[in-house]
Design an enzyme around this catalytic site. Structure first.
Site, PDB file in Angstrom:
ATOM      1  N   SER A  51       0.812  -1.216   0.000  1.00 38.93           N
ATOM      2  CA  SER A  51       0.000   0.000   0.000  1.00 38.93           C
ATOM      3  C   SER A  51       0.844   1.265   0.000  1.00 38.93           C
ATOM      4  CB  SER A  51      -0.924  -0.011   1.220  1.00 38.93           C
ATOM      5  OG  SER A  51      -0.166  -0.271   2.383  1.00 38.93           O
ATOM      6  N   THR A 156      -1.592   3.716   4.718  1.00 43.38           N
ATOM      7  CA  THR A 156      -0.644   4.762   4.342  1.00 43.38           C
ATOM      8  C   THR A 156       0.394   4.816   5.432  1.00 43.38           C
ATOM      9  OG1 THR A 156      -2.238   6.126   3.162  1.00 43.38           O
ATOM     10  CG2 THR A 156      -0.476   7.305   4.290  1.00 43.38           C
ATOM     11  N   THR A 174       1.800   6.912   0.204  1.00 38.54           N
ATOM     12  CA  THR A 174       0.828   5.842  -0.040  1.00 38.54           C
ATOM     13  C   THR A 174       0.686   5.540  -1.530  1.00 38.54           C
ATOM     14  OG1 THR A 174      -1.456   5.157   0.442  1.00 38.54           O
ATOM     15  CG2 THR A 174      -1.165   7.398  -0.295  1.00 38.54           C
ATOM     16  N   ARG A 184      -7.388   9.479  -9.521  1.00 40.40           N
ATOM     17  CA  ARG A 184      -7.923   9.816  -8.188  1.00 40.40           C
ATOM     18  C   ARG A 184      -6.770  10.184  -7.234  1.00 40.40           C
ATOM     19  NH1 ARG A 184      -6.987   7.692  -2.813  1.00 40.40           N
ATOM     20  NH2 ARG A 184      -8.867   7.987  -1.585  1.00 40.40           N
ATOM     21  N   VAL A 185      -6.975  11.252  -6.482  1.00 41.26           N
ATOM     22  CA  VAL A 185      -5.993  11.656  -5.474  1.00 41.26           C
ATOM     23  C   VAL A 185      -6.681  11.632  -4.119  1.00 41.26           C
ATOM     24  CG1 VAL A 185      -4.568  13.578  -4.650  1.00 41.26           C
ATOM     25  CG2 VAL A 185      -4.677  13.077  -7.094  1.00 41.26           C
ATOM     26  N   GLY A 186      -6.039  11.020  -3.132  1.00 41.85           N
ATOM     27  CA  GLY A 186      -6.622  10.946  -1.793  1.00 41.85           C
ATOM     28  C   GLY A 186      -6.127  12.080  -0.905  1.00 41.85           C
ATOM     29  N   ASP A 187      -6.244  11.862   0.392  1.00 39.71           N
ATOM     30  CA  ASP A 187      -5.836  12.886   1.362  1.00 39.71           C
ATOM     31  C   ASP A 187      -4.321  12.977   1.533  1.00 39.71           C
ATOM     32  OD1 ASP A 187      -6.160  10.202   2.516  1.00 39.71           O
ATOM     33  OD2 ASP A 187      -5.336  11.148   4.312  1.00 39.71           O
ATOM     34  N   THR A 207      -4.773   8.285   8.115  1.00 39.25           N
ATOM     35  CA  THR A 207      -4.823   7.127   7.241  1.00 39.25           C
ATOM     36  C   THR A 207      -6.293   6.722   7.151  1.00 39.25           C
ATOM     37  OG1 THR A 207      -4.025   4.865   6.886  1.00 39.25           O
ATOM     38  CG2 THR A 207      -4.334   5.528   9.155  1.00 39.25           C
ATOM     39  N   GLY A 208      -6.649   6.049   6.072  1.00 42.07           N
ATOM     40  CA  GLY A 208      -8.052   5.661   5.903  1.00 42.07           C
ATOM     41  C   GLY A 208      -8.595   6.191   4.592  1.00 42.07           C
ATOM     42  N   GLY A 210      -9.514   8.514   2.061  1.00 44.99           N
ATOM     43  CA  GLY A 210      -9.089   9.888   1.850  1.00 44.99           C
ATOM     44  C   GLY A 210     -10.221  10.860   1.610  1.00 44.99           C
TER      45      GLY A 210
HETATM   46  C1  SD4 Z   1      -6.022   7.406   0.472  1.00 43.72           C
HETATM   47  N1  SD4 Z   1      -5.638   7.730   2.829  1.00 43.72           N
HETATM   48  O1  SD4 Z   1      -5.487   7.402  -0.622  1.00 43.72           O
HETATM   49  C2  SD4 Z   1      -5.202   6.992   1.672  1.00 43.72           C
HETATM   50  C3  SD4 Z   1      -5.311   5.521   1.842  1.00 43.72           C
HETATM   51  C4  SD4 Z   1      -5.064   5.067   3.233  1.00 43.72           C
HETATM   52  O2  SD4 Z   1      -5.421   3.673   4.946  1.00 43.72           O
HETATM   53  O3  SD4 Z   1      -4.460   5.615   4.060  1.00 43.72           O
HETATM   54  N2  SD4 Z   1      -5.609   4.057   3.667  1.00 43.72           N
HETATM   55  O4  SD4 Z   1      -7.197   7.685   0.639  1.00 43.72           O
END
Ligand code: SD4
Length: 298
Positions: A51, A156, A174, A184-187, A207-208, A210
């Site tokens: 990941s 992440t 991540t 796609r872009v996350g947090d 983490t999680g 985004g």
């Molecule tokens: C995302 N926050 O791209 C990241 C993925 C992640 O635990 O952290 N997952 O959304």
């Protein structure tokens, strides 16, 4: 000023690798920011972690795209890369963006070109194991994107480091949600969402899923709560509660997310949404341990 105990905290059990490397760097005299990047890079290089970095799980098109950011608590310098292909060290590239350009965020081909201009080597980031995992976890029948927050499609590495002078640095890296839409872009590369660091208040990271973290500006929110006097623990719990409240308001099921925070005096906070099983590593000189974050009922 009273000397602080050098401390590193990092997300998930693989955060142990990150925390160990970062602490070693801190104790060797590196800045908290450089130490945090060393920590993240140790996880980016680990082919068993699917990941983050090399061997990350690909997006819906089968392409590995990486996101990362860094922030220096002393200067508030920050750098970020998103949608990066072929480069295994996005955290160091984000640091290079912060140090060598007047910009904060570089994306896609521009980020890749910048990497090549700065001596980063292009390589295939997929491994036999990551391709197998991509295939095995692929939504069947195919959907444009995996289910956010599913047990196997997250993680992440977020590393927060404090040195003995009370300076903070942080880094987040991540491959994002597996099977995400291409582009796609996350947090994680968004300053204030996946990471925020300010020596005057603290360092926080996420983490999680985004999309949910971005919606509440999670890490910035935690730091501003700490600036107003909340402890790192209270601030992380408040952010999770807010995330749940927003999901409820939107008529959605709260997605999984977790937050970590480190105060300039070394206090630590961590909180997660239910069933996240969020473990994180804490390293101080001579000691490293894995702790489980408190889960806040939705
Ligand atoms: C995302 N926050 O791209 C990241 C993925 C992640 O635990 O952290 N997952 O959304």
């Amino acid at each position: 000023m009273q000397s602080k105990q050098p401390t590193v905290i990092a997300t998930w059990p693989f955060g142990k690798t990150a925390a160990q490397s970062a602490l070693k760097a801190l104790l060797a005299g590196k800045s908290p920011l450089d130490a945090a990047v060393d920590g993240a890079q140790a996880v980016e290089d680990d082919p068993t972690v699917h990941s983050v970095g090399f061997s990350g799980i690909a997006d819906a098109l089968g392409i590995v795209t990486l996101d990362a950011c860094v922030m220096d608590g002393k200067t508030l310098d920050c750098g970020s890369v998103a949608g990066l292909e072929d480069i295994r060290h996005p955290a160091r590239l984000a640091l290079t963006v912060a140090r060598k350009t007047p910009h904060v965020i570089l994306v896609g081909d521009g980020a890749r070109d910048f990497a090549l201009q700065n001596g980063f080597r292009p390589e295939n980031l997929s491994t036999e194991a990551s391709v197998k995992e991509w295939t095995d976890t692929r939504p069947k029948p195919p959907k444009p994107m995996g289910i956010p927050g599913g047990a196997d499609n997250h993680d992440t590495v977020t590393v927060l480091a404090l040195n003995s002078s009370g300076n903070l640095g942080g880094c987040c890296s991540t491959s994002g949600l597996s099977h995400k839409l291409h582009g796609r872009v996350g947090d994680s590369p968004i300053i204030g969402s996946g990471l925020y660091v300010d020596d005057d208040a603290g360092a926080a990271g996420a983490t999680g899923v985004g999309e949910e973290i971005i919606r509440i500006c999670g890490s910035f929110r935690i730091i501003e709560s700490m600036r107003r006097g909340l402890s790192p623990q209270q601030a992380c719990e408040e952010a999770v509660k807010r995330l749940h409240a927003v999901a409820t308001k939107r008529g959605k099921h709260a997605a999984r997310a977790a937050f970590l925070a480190l105060a300039p005096d070394g206090r630590i906070g961590a909180a997660a949404s239910p069933d996240t099983h969020f473990d994180f590593a804490v390293a101080t000189p001579g000691k490293i341990e894995i702790r489980r974050a408190i889960e806040i009922p939705a």
